[in-house]
Design a protein around this motif. Structure first.
Motif, PDB file in Angstrom:
ATOM      1  N   GLY A  20       0.805  -1.216   0.000  1.00 25.32           N
ATOM      2  CA  GLY A  20       0.000   0.000   0.000  1.00 25.32           C
ATOM      3  C   GLY A  20       0.833   1.258   0.000  1.00 25.32           C
ATOM      4  N   ALA A  21       0.175   2.383  -0.236  1.00 28.58           N
ATOM      5  CA  ALA A  21       0.844   3.676  -0.125  1.00 28.58           C
ATOM      6  C   ALA A  21       1.393   3.797   1.289  1.00 28.58           C
ATOM      7  CB  ALA A  21      -0.159   4.786  -0.400  1.00 28.58           C
ATOM      8  N   LEU A  22       2.618   4.273   1.386  1.00 24.47           N
ATOM      9  CA  LEU A  22       3.272   4.288   2.695  1.00 24.47           C
ATOM     10  C   LEU A  22       3.782   5.688   3.015  1.00 24.47           C
ATOM     11  CD1 LEU A  22       4.263   2.830   5.165  1.00 24.47           C
ATOM     12  CD2 LEU A  22       6.195   1.941   3.847  1.00 24.47           C
ATOM     13  N   GLN A  23       3.248   6.266   4.090  1.00 25.46           N
ATOM     14  CA  GLN A  23       3.734   7.568   4.548  1.00 25.46           C
ATOM     15  C   GLN A  23       5.106   7.381   5.194  1.00 25.46           C
ATOM     16  OE1 GLN A  23      -0.361   8.101   6.542  1.00 25.46           O
ATOM     17  NE2 GLN A  23       0.654  10.076   6.790  1.00 25.46           N
ATOM     18  N   THR A  24       5.947   8.370   5.015  1.00 31.12           N
ATOM     19  CA  THR A  24       7.307   8.284   5.556  1.00 31.12           C
ATOM     20  C   THR A  24       7.301   8.043   7.069  1.00 31.12           C
ATOM     21  OG1 THR A  24       8.010   9.761   3.791  1.00 31.12           O
ATOM     22  CG2 THR A  24       9.526   9.495   5.634  1.00 31.12           C
ATOM     23  N   ASN A  25       6.362   8.673   7.766  1.00 27.95           N
ATOM     24  CA  ASN A  25       6.363   8.522   9.232  1.00 27.95           C
ATOM     25  C   ASN A  25       5.813   7.179   9.714  1.00 27.95           C
ATOM     26  OD1 ASN A  25       3.662   8.928   8.801  1.00 27.95           O
ATOM     27  ND2 ASN A  25       3.482  10.780  10.046  1.00 27.95           N
ATOM     28  N   LYS A  26       5.316   6.346   8.778  1.00 25.32           N
ATOM     29  CA  LYS A  26       4.876   4.993   9.139  1.00 25.32           C
ATOM     30  C   LYS A  26       5.904   3.945   8.714  1.00 25.32           C
ATOM     31  CE  LYS A  26       0.651   6.382  10.276  1.00 25.32           C
ATOM     32  NZ  LYS A  26      -0.376   6.542   9.234  1.00 25.32           N
ATOM     33  N   ALA A  27       6.964   4.383   8.040  1.00 28.81           N
ATOM     34  CA  ALA A  27       7.901   3.428   7.438  1.00 28.81           C
ATOM     35  C   ALA A  27       8.523   2.501   8.480  1.00 28.81           C
ATOM     36  CB  ALA A  27       8.994   4.180   6.672  1.00 28.81           C
ATOM     37  N   ALA A  28       8.916   3.077   9.627  1.00 27.25           N
ATOM     38  CA  ALA A  28       9.589   2.264  10.644  1.00 27.25           C
ATOM     39  C   ALA A  28       8.648   1.197  11.182  1.00 27.25           C
ATOM     40  CB  ALA A  28      10.101   3.155  11.770  1.00 27.25           C
ATOM     41  N   ASP A  29       7.384   1.572  11.410  1.00 22.65           N
ATOM     42  CA  ASP A  29       6.417   0.598  11.931  1.00 22.65           C
ATOM     43  C   ASP A  29       6.217  -0.544  10.940  1.00 22.65           C
ATOM     44  OD1 ASP A  29       5.947   1.999  14.271  1.00 22.65           O
ATOM     45  OD2 ASP A  29       4.327   3.192  13.390  1.00 22.65           O
ATOM     46  N   VAL A  30       6.029  -0.190   9.683  1.00 22.92           N
ATOM     47  CA  VAL A  30       5.747  -1.205   8.669  1.00 22.92           C
ATOM     48  C   VAL A  30       6.962  -2.118   8.451  1.00 22.92           C
ATOM     49  CG1 VAL A  30       5.230  -1.502   6.195  1.00 22.92           C
ATOM     50  CG2 VAL A  30       3.898   0.102   7.565  1.00 22.92           C
ATOM     51  N   ALA A  31       8.150  -1.544   8.553  1.00 24.23           N
ATOM     52  CA  ALA A  31       9.370  -2.337   8.350  1.00 24.23           C
ATOM     53  C   ALA A  31       9.558  -3.382   9.447  1.00 24.23           C
ATOM     54  CB  ALA A  31      10.590  -1.416   8.296  1.00 24.23           C
ATOM     55  N   ARG A  32       8.901  -3.194  10.575  1.00 27.54           N
ATOM     56  CA  ARG A  32       9.066  -4.133  11.692  1.00 27.54           C
ATOM     57  C   ARG A  32       8.400  -5.474  11.425  1.00 27.54           C
ATOM     58  NH1 ARG A  32      10.009  -0.153  15.346  1.00 27.54           N
ATOM     59  NH2 ARG A  32       7.893   0.650  15.377  1.00 27.54           N
TER      60      ARG A  32
END
Ligand SMILES: *Cc1c(COP(=O)(O)O)cnc(C)c1O
Length: 233
Positions: free
Chosen positions: A83-95
């Motif tokens: 999905g579209a990924l906001q920069t400030n959510k990148a760390a959470d999603v990468a986990r």
């Protein structure tokens, strides 16, 4: 029909479509992997899919994906995020993500680099390519084809980020073939610089056959396996 039977029937139908598309394209079916997109469907469906032999599931929204991932721990699944990924959510999603299909801008690469540096967790990345016809680029999601090499180089330079290939979504309501053909060209150029970048993530419920014809290695299918999506909240 139980939910399990329903999902088994959907899965069977999609697997047969993939086999047939490979036959028509003269491709070996082992070269096309199915990612079942489970967004908006419950974790119970993910468990059913795992029981039915699905190894790869895809999500497109955080935090829904995070919750489902933790509810489905221990199933041995590979988790894709498309999905579209906001920069400030990148760390959470990468986990919790194993393969991220939607890397489309330098600032997102930089945020992911900081995230994997902290987590020490490897992340396979695909550059999402905007497949709008040339001259009609709506500036929506996806890197312009000409920006892909620089973005891939930026990814490849980061330890723990891996440039694994490309992803594309064909424009709605048109023949998807020209879009997937462009994506195949971008993928071929990318492999010259990064031979390990072999993934082409393309094709959904409505257009997986065209994607297979143009070299998709991973099709992302939701509705055709799981049925109509529960309403988005
Ligand atoms: C929802 C979604 C899919 C699956 O779409 P279907 O039409 O349900 O098969 C594939 N890719 C992305 C990025 C999605 O958001």
């Amino acid at each position: 029909m139980s939910r399990r039977e329903e999902v088994a029937a959907g899965l069977d139908a999609v697997r047969r479509r993939i086999v047939e598309a490979c036959r028509e394209a003269g491709r070996d079916e082992s070269g096309v992997h199915l990612v079942v997109v489970t967004k908006t469907f419950p974790a119970a469906d993910v468990r059913v899919l795992a029981e039915l032999g699905v190894t790869d599931v895809g999500e497109s929204r955080h935090p829904e994906a995070m919750h489902k991932h933790s509810e489905c721990a221990g199933l041995g699944l590979t988790w894709h995020f498309a999905g579209a990924l906001q920069t400030n959510k990148a760390a959470d999603v990468a986990r919790y993500t194993d393969v991220l299909h939607s890397v489309d801008r330098p600032r997102l690469v930089d945020a992911l680099a900081r995230a994997v540096h902290r987590s020490e967790r490897r992340l396979r990345c695909l550059v999402q390519v905007n497949l709008d016809p040339p001259g009609e680029q709506s500036g929506r999601i996806g890197a312009k084809p000409e920006d892909v090499p620089a973005l891939a180089d930026r990814l490849a330079a980061v330890r723990l980020l891996e440039i694994a290939g490309v992803m594309g979504i064909a424009p709605l309501g048109r023949d998807p073939a020209p879009a997937f053909e462009r994506l195949a060209g971008v993928a071929e150029d990318l492999r010259e610089r990064h031979p390990g970048a072999t993934m082409i993530s393309a094709g959904m419920s409505g257009d997986l056959e065209a994607a297979v014809r143009y070299g998709a290695t991973h099709v992302r299918v939701g509705g055709a396996v799981l049925g109509e999506r529960p309403l988005l909240r």
